[in-house]
Design an enzyme around this catalytic site. Structure first.
Site, PDB file in Angstrom:
ATOM      1  N   HIS A 147      36.287  29.364 -83.104  1.00  0.00           N
ATOM      2  CA  HIS A 147      35.226  30.299 -82.715  1.00  0.00           C
ATOM      3  C   HIS A 147      35.719  31.284 -81.663  1.00  0.00           C
ATOM      4  O   HIS A 147      35.504  32.507 -81.789  1.00  0.00           O
ATOM      5  CB  HIS A 147      34.029  29.503 -82.181  1.00  0.00           C
ATOM      6  CG  HIS A 147      32.880  30.354 -81.737  1.00  0.00           C
ATOM      7  ND1 HIS A 147      32.168  31.148 -82.598  1.00  0.00           N
ATOM      8  CD2 HIS A 147      32.322  30.544 -80.509  1.00  0.00           C
ATOM      9  CE1 HIS A 147      31.216  31.786 -81.931  1.00  0.00           C
ATOM     10  NE2 HIS A 147      31.294  31.438 -80.665  1.00  0.00           N
ATOM     11  N   THR A 176      22.682  23.771 -79.470  1.00  0.00           N
ATOM     12  CA  THR A 176      23.287  23.852 -80.794  1.00  0.00           C
ATOM     13  C   THR A 176      22.253  24.243 -81.840  1.00  0.00           C
ATOM     14  O   THR A 176      22.549  25.014 -82.759  1.00  0.00           O
ATOM     15  CB  THR A 176      23.930  22.501 -81.171  1.00  0.00           C
ATOM     16  OG1 THR A 176      24.825  22.090 -80.133  1.00  0.00           O
ATOM     17  CG2 THR A 176      24.722  22.624 -82.471  1.00  0.00           C
ATOM     18  N   LYS A 231      20.831  19.537 -74.150  1.00  0.00           N
ATOM     19  CA  LYS A 231      22.096  20.056 -74.674  1.00  0.00           C
ATOM     20  C   LYS A 231      22.047  20.276 -76.181  1.00  0.00           C
ATOM     21  O   LYS A 231      22.520  21.299 -76.699  1.00  0.00           O
ATOM     22  CB  LYS A 231      23.235  19.093 -74.324  1.00  0.00           C
ATOM     23  CG  LYS A 231      24.605  19.579 -74.794  1.00  0.00           C
ATOM     24  CD  LYS A 231      25.694  18.615 -74.394  1.00  0.00           C
ATOM     25  CE  LYS A 231      27.058  19.121 -74.849  1.00  0.00           C
ATOM     26  NZ  LYS A 231      28.148  18.178 -74.459  1.00  0.00           N
TER      27      LYS A 231
END
Length: 288
Positions: free
Chosen positions: A151, A209, A205
């Protein structure tokens, strides 16, 4: 020999200036071909994969809490302010649904602001290299996943291509939503850099995503929408690559989410006896 040198010069420099946007050539890291981008990316990969681990082999991990806090706070402000300015400059994002070339030399303040905002976004992709550098110096090698490296490697080159060949308002959509996602993401990193006492407050967290997955969904749908727009003069080839990029990262991040946050189904490895069990033993037996 002169013809050979002429051909090399053409493909290394002239081609990118002739067919690319010459108005951006005065900006650092945008003049000529993408060789500076490739060189910086190769240096990044060499440090992450070879030089860094070799340098840290016999050394204790560095304590970089203060540096990381400053770094992440800076990126929160950079992306947060960039998102707000981008929303203002694109009429709350509505202009990114149009395919209009913008001219930084025009008298329109918004066009000039968006132009340099896009350049800031491009430069930020090189600053993002430091995320992995910190992992190496702290010997957090498990954090350096193939997806993470891929990425970070792709983004600077990808931004260069679009900035060089496609200065259209519709291409501001992905930087706009990406700035918002990065504001949230670096806020998490900044809070985690404060110390272990912040752990109870960092339960969200996995939602970062999820937010990234939504981002790739939006990016893919937006690219397909612009590809279908017959009035758009933006390169259809680049738009198709943009859609492919969104689908690829949707798959990669989806697999990462599945591996990281989906509960593993545990299977029993014990084997059961096949002989009949008496009724008294059946009562006493336990279910595995």
């Amino acid at each position: 020999m002169e013809a050979v040198f002429g051909m090399i010069k053409y493909w290394c420099h002239d081609f990118w200036e002739i067919y690319g946007d010459h108005r951006i050539s005065h900006l650092p890291l945008l003049k000529g071909g993408p060789w500076h981008v490739i060189a910086l990316t190769l240096i990044y990969l060499y440090f992450v994969k070879v030089m860094g681990p070799r340098m840290m082999k016999d050394r204790p991990p560095y304590e970089l809490r203060g540096i990381m806090l400053a770094h992440n706070t800076f990126l929160v402000l950079l992306n947060g302010i960039g998102f707000l300015v981008g929303m203002w400059g694109t009429n709350w994002g509505l202009d990114t649904l149009e395919c209009r070339p913008f001219d930084p030399s025009s008298s329109a303040t918004q066009d000039r602001v968006l132009f340099y905002l896009g350049y800031t976004y491009y430069i930020s992709k090189f600053i993002d290299f430091l995320d992995t550098v910190y992992f190496v110096l702290r010997k957090k090698y498990t954090h350096i996943s193939p997806l993470h490296v891929f990425h970070h490697t792709m983004m600077p080159f990808w931004c260069y291509i679009f900035f060089k060949f496609s200065s259209y308002t519709n291409n501001g959509f992905i930087p706009l939503i990406n700035a918002f996602v990065h504001t949230v993401m670096y806020s998490y990193y900044a809070l985690s850099a404060l110390g272990p006492h912040m752990k109870p407050y960092l339960w969200w967290k996995k939602y970062i995503t999820q937010l990234q997955l939504v981002q790739f969904c939006f990016a893919t749908v937006h690219s397909l929408y612009m590809f279908a727009d017959q009035t758009c003069t933006c390169s259809k080839f680049l738009i198709s690559l943009q859609a492919a990029h969104g689908i690829l990262f949707l798959f990669l991040f989806g697999d990462f989410y599945k591996q990281s946050y989906t509960p593993k189904v545990q299977t029993s490895t014990s084997t059961k006896a096949t002989r009949p069990i008496s009724s008294s033993k059946k009562v006493a037996s336990k279910v595995n």
